[in-house]
Design an enzyme around this catalytic site. Sequence first.
Site, PDB file in Angstrom:
ATOM      1  N   SER A  90      55.512  41.648  75.654  1.00  0.00           N
ATOM      2  CA  SER A  90      56.780  41.765  76.373  1.00  0.00           C
ATOM      3  C   SER A  90      56.504  41.312  77.807  1.00  0.00           C
ATOM      4  O   SER A  90      56.373  42.094  78.720  1.00  0.00           O
ATOM      5  CB  SER A  90      57.324  43.190  76.318  1.00  0.00           C
ATOM      6  OG  SER A  90      56.578  44.069  77.095  1.00  0.00           O
ATOM      7  N   HIS A 100      56.634  46.152  70.506  1.00  0.00           N
ATOM      8  CA  HIS A 100      55.303  46.578  70.040  1.00  0.00           C
ATOM      9  C   HIS A 100      55.366  47.270  68.681  1.00  0.00           C
ATOM     10  O   HIS A 100      54.340  47.544  68.070  1.00  0.00           O
ATOM     11  CB  HIS A 100      54.641  47.508  71.065  1.00  0.00           C
ATOM     12  CG  HIS A 100      54.323  46.810  72.356  1.00  0.00           C
ATOM     13  ND1 HIS A 100      53.944  47.476  73.489  1.00  0.00           N
ATOM     14  CD2 HIS A 100      54.346  45.495  72.692  1.00  0.00           C
ATOM     15  CE1 HIS A 100      53.747  46.608  74.477  1.00  0.00           C
ATOM     16  NE2 HIS A 100      53.991  45.399  74.011  1.00  0.00           N
ATOM     17  N   GLU A 130      57.433  52.261  75.312  1.00  0.00           N
ATOM     18  CA  GLU A 130      56.253  53.120  75.452  1.00  0.00           C
ATOM     19  C   GLU A 130      56.620  54.537  75.872  1.00  0.00           C
ATOM     20  O   GLU A 130      57.337  54.733  76.856  1.00  0.00           O
ATOM     21  CB  GLU A 130      55.294  52.525  76.499  1.00  0.00           C
ATOM     22  CG  GLU A 130      54.840  51.132  76.125  1.00  0.00           C
ATOM     23  CD  GLU A 130      54.076  50.428  77.245  1.00  0.00           C
ATOM     24  OE1 GLU A 130      53.581  51.118  78.165  1.00  0.00           O
ATOM     25  OE2 GLU A 130      54.006  49.195  77.194  1.00  0.00           O
ATOM     26  N   GLU A 185      49.850  49.266  70.536  1.00  0.00           N
ATOM     27  CA  GLU A 185      48.984  49.964  71.500  1.00  0.00           C
ATOM     28  C   GLU A 185      48.428  51.267  70.930  1.00  0.00           C
ATOM     29  O   GLU A 185      47.937  52.116  71.671  1.00  0.00           O
ATOM     30  CB  GLU A 185      49.745  50.186  72.806  1.00  0.00           C
ATOM     31  CG  GLU A 185      50.127  48.849  73.449  1.00  0.00           C
ATOM     32  CD  GLU A 185      50.764  48.979  74.819  1.00  0.00           C
ATOM     33  OE1 GLU A 185      51.137  50.097  75.220  1.00  0.00           O
ATOM     34  OE2 GLU A 185      50.879  47.934  75.495  1.00  0.00           O
ATOM     35  N   ASP A 198      57.931  53.666  79.521  1.00  0.00           N
ATOM     36  CA  ASP A 198      58.164  52.260  79.861  1.00  0.00           C
ATOM     37  C   ASP A 198      59.142  51.696  78.827  1.00  0.00           C
ATOM     38  O   ASP A 198      58.727  51.248  77.762  1.00  0.00           O
ATOM     39  CB  ASP A 198      56.853  51.465  79.841  1.00  0.00           C
ATOM     40  CG  ASP A 198      57.098  49.978  80.099  1.00  0.00           C
ATOM     41  OD1 ASP A 198      58.241  49.615  80.468  1.00  0.00           O
ATOM     42  OD2 ASP A 198      56.154  49.174  79.930  1.00  0.00           O
ATOM     43  N   GLU A 200      58.717  53.251  84.133  1.00  0.00           N
ATOM     44  CA  GLU A 200      58.374  51.843  84.396  1.00  0.00           C
ATOM     45  C   GLU A 200      59.444  50.945  83.796  1.00  0.00           C
ATOM     46  O   GLU A 200      59.947  51.210  82.702  1.00  0.00           O
ATOM     47  CB  GLU A 200      57.007  51.569  83.748  1.00  0.00           C
ATOM     48  CG  GLU A 200      56.560  50.115  83.817  1.00  0.00           C
ATOM     49  CD  GLU A 200      55.286  49.888  83.013  1.00  0.00           C
ATOM     50  OE1 GLU A 200      54.490  50.835  82.862  1.00  0.00           O
ATOM     51  OE2 GLU A 200      55.113  48.772  82.508  1.00  0.00           O
ATOM     52  N   ASP A 204      57.191  46.351  86.546  1.00  0.00           N
ATOM     53  CA  ASP A 204      56.216  45.533  85.804  1.00  0.00           C
ATOM     54  C   ASP A 204      56.736  44.097  85.725  1.00  0.00           C
ATOM     55  O   ASP A 204      56.397  43.253  86.559  1.00  0.00           O
ATOM     56  CB  ASP A 204      55.995  46.164  84.428  1.00  0.00           C
ATOM     57  CG  ASP A 204      55.194  45.300  83.474  1.00  0.00           C
ATOM     58  OD1 ASP A 204      54.597  44.310  83.921  1.00  0.00           O
ATOM     59  OD2 ASP A 204      55.153  45.598  82.260  1.00  0.00           O
ATOM     60  N   LYS A 213      48.584  44.192  86.500  1.00  0.00           N
ATOM     61  CA  LYS A 213      48.011  43.566  85.308  1.00  0.00           C
ATOM     62  C   LYS A 213      47.297  42.297  85.743  1.00  0.00           C
ATOM     63  O   LYS A 213      47.938  41.353  86.235  1.00  0.00           O
ATOM     64  CB  LYS A 213      49.121  43.186  84.318  1.00  0.00           C
ATOM     65  CG  LYS A 213      49.737  44.346  83.543  1.00  0.00           C
ATOM     66  CD  LYS A 213      50.972  43.848  82.795  1.00  0.00           C
ATOM     67  CE  LYS A 213      51.472  44.836  81.766  1.00  0.00           C
ATOM     68  NZ  LYS A 213      52.827  44.467  81.269  1.00  0.00           N
ATOM     69  N   HIS A 225      46.603  47.888  80.933  1.00  0.00           N
ATOM     70  CA  HIS A 225      46.111  46.991  79.879  1.00  0.00           C
ATOM     71  C   HIS A 225      47.258  46.080  79.431  1.00  0.00           C
ATOM     72  O   HIS A 225      48.348  46.141  79.993  1.00  0.00           O
ATOM     73  CB  HIS A 225      45.624  47.827  78.694  1.00  0.00           C
ATOM     74  CG  HIS A 225      46.728  48.600  78.026  1.00  0.00           C
ATOM     75  ND1 HIS A 225      46.709  48.973  76.712  1.00  0.00           N
ATOM     76  CD2 HIS A 225      47.918  49.070  78.515  1.00  0.00           C
ATOM     77  CE1 HIS A 225      47.813  49.628  76.412  1.00  0.00           C
ATOM     78  NE2 HIS A 225      48.564  49.704  77.480  1.00  0.00           N
ATOM     79  N   LYS A 274      47.310  53.026  82.635  1.00  0.00           N
ATOM     80  CA  LYS A 274      47.730  53.176  81.241  1.00  0.00           C
ATOM     81  C   LYS A 274      46.925  52.195  80.417  1.00  0.00           C
ATOM     82  O   LYS A 274      46.761  51.030  80.791  1.00  0.00           O
ATOM     83  CB  LYS A 274      49.242  52.949  81.085  1.00  0.00           C
ATOM     84  CG  LYS A 274      49.754  51.540  81.401  1.00  0.00           C
ATOM     85  CD  LYS A 274      51.200  51.387  80.928  1.00  0.00           C
ATOM     86  CE  LYS A 274      51.684  49.965  80.952  1.00  0.00           C
ATOM     87  NZ  LYS A 274      53.046  49.790  80.454  1.00  0.00           N
TER      88      LYS A 274
END
Length: 432
Positions: free
Chosen positions: A43, A156, A166, A207, A244, A288, A315, A340, A368, A391
Site C-alpha cells: 500500500s 494486506h 493494521e 504482516e 493504520d 496512522e 505515512d 520507511k 517495516h 512497528k
Amino acid sequence: MDATITDLEAREILDSRGNPTVEVDCTLACGIMARAAVPSGASTGAREAVELRDGDAKRFGGKGVRKAVAHINDTIAPDLITIDAREQAAIDETLIAMDGTDNKAVLGANAMLGVSLAVARAAAMASDLPLYRYLGGPGATRLPVPHMNILNGGVHAHWQGADFQEFMIAPYGASSLREAVEWGAEVYHALLGLLEKKGLSVGIGDEGGFAPHVKSNEEPLELIVQAIARAGLRPGTDVGIAIDPASSEFFEDEGFYNLRTENRRLEAGEMVDYYERLVDAYPIALLEDGMAEEDWPGWKRLNHALGDTIELVGDDVFCTNPAIIAKGIEQDIANAVLIKLNQIGTLTETIAATRLATHHGWGAFVSHRSGETVDSFIADLTVALDTGHLKTGAPARGERVEKYNQLMRIEEALGTAARFAGKSAYVRPVRF
Ligand code: PGA
Ligand code: ZN
C-alpha cells in the site's frame, strides 16, 4: 581497520511475499563483508521513490529486479570502490547525483538503498561497533515500544477482512523491551484463542496478523481489547492500541472514504467523526494515515479534532520525504511521520527526515514494509535515532520477529544502561 570499499555485489532474492528484491554484499579492504536487503511495500504512497522492477512479464509477473541488480554491479560499484565506507553522507550524495532524478527513477531506490545500508553495516563492523551504536553514538540507549500488528485487513488481507489495514498492540506499560515483546506475544496468542472460540478465520495477512472476516472496522478493536484482558493485562494501562487504516487505499476519486465491510461511504468530516468516536471508546494512542494522501484538507480537520489527544502519523502523505514533511509541518496537518527507508532510498535522507520531524516537536515512528526480509536494520536504526517506537508486524513470522529479536539483543547488550521508552514514546501523552 581499512574501511575502503573494495567490492559491492548485488543479487536478486525473495521477500516474505515471494516477490524478488535486492540484496547487496559490501566488502572492505580489511576483509569485512556486510550484507543488507531491501523491503517492499504493497500500500505504497504515490510519491515514494521508485522501486525499479524489470517489467518482464515472463519473470515473476514483471516484478524481477535484475535491472536494479545490474545497476549496482555495473554502474554503482565501479564508482564507489576506493571510497571509505564510513563516509556515509558522501556515498549517499554520490548515489543521488549518479541517479540524477528527484524520485530515483534511473538507478532505482531499491538499488540505492541496498548499497546505502550494506555500506553502513560494513562501516559499523569496521569501526568495531554494533550498528545501533555506530549510527546513534553513546547516547543510543532507549529501546522503542514495539507496535505489533496482530490483526490485518485492507490490501494486506486481499480485502477479505476489515477495510482498515493494521490493528496494532503497543505494550507500553511493560518495564522493558523484553517484557513488552513477551506481553505482545501473549496477546497475539490470546487473540488466536478468541478467534477460534468465535469461529472466525485464523488465517494470517502479509504482516503476520490474523485476518478474520469481520463485519466492521470496530469489531477488531473489540476483539483486541478482549484479547488483552484474556492475556491477563489491562487494556489502556498495560497495552494500548494503534491503527493504520491506510485510508488512501479506500479513498475514492469523488472524495469519499469507502468502507466496504460496513457498506458506507463517508465524507472527510464524517471520517473524522468516526475516528473521534473510536478514540473515545478504545485505548488508541496512535492513528496512522487516518486520511488519504491527497486529502490535505481532511488531514487538517483530523489534526484539529484529534491532534492534541493522540499521535497522528503521516505515512503515504509524507513518504519519508523531507520536502513534503516540511510542507506538512508548515501547514500543521499531523504531529508525527512514519519513517520507511525505502520510501526515500538512502540512509542519509532517512536520518534527515527523522531529524526534521523531531526538531519540530513531531514524533517519528519507524516502520517495516509489508514485504520484508530477515534484515533487521530498522531495529538498530530505531534505537540509534531514539524515536521511541516502531512497528514491524506481528510477533510471528521470521521476517517480523527478527526485528523484535534484534531489539532484545540490543537491550541485553546495553545491560543496565538500557531504558524502555514506555508511555513516553508518543508525541502526546498516553491517556491511561
Ligand atoms: P506497506 O504497508 O508496506 O504495504 O506500504 C505498510 C503501511 O502502510 O504502513
Ligand atoms: Zn501506513
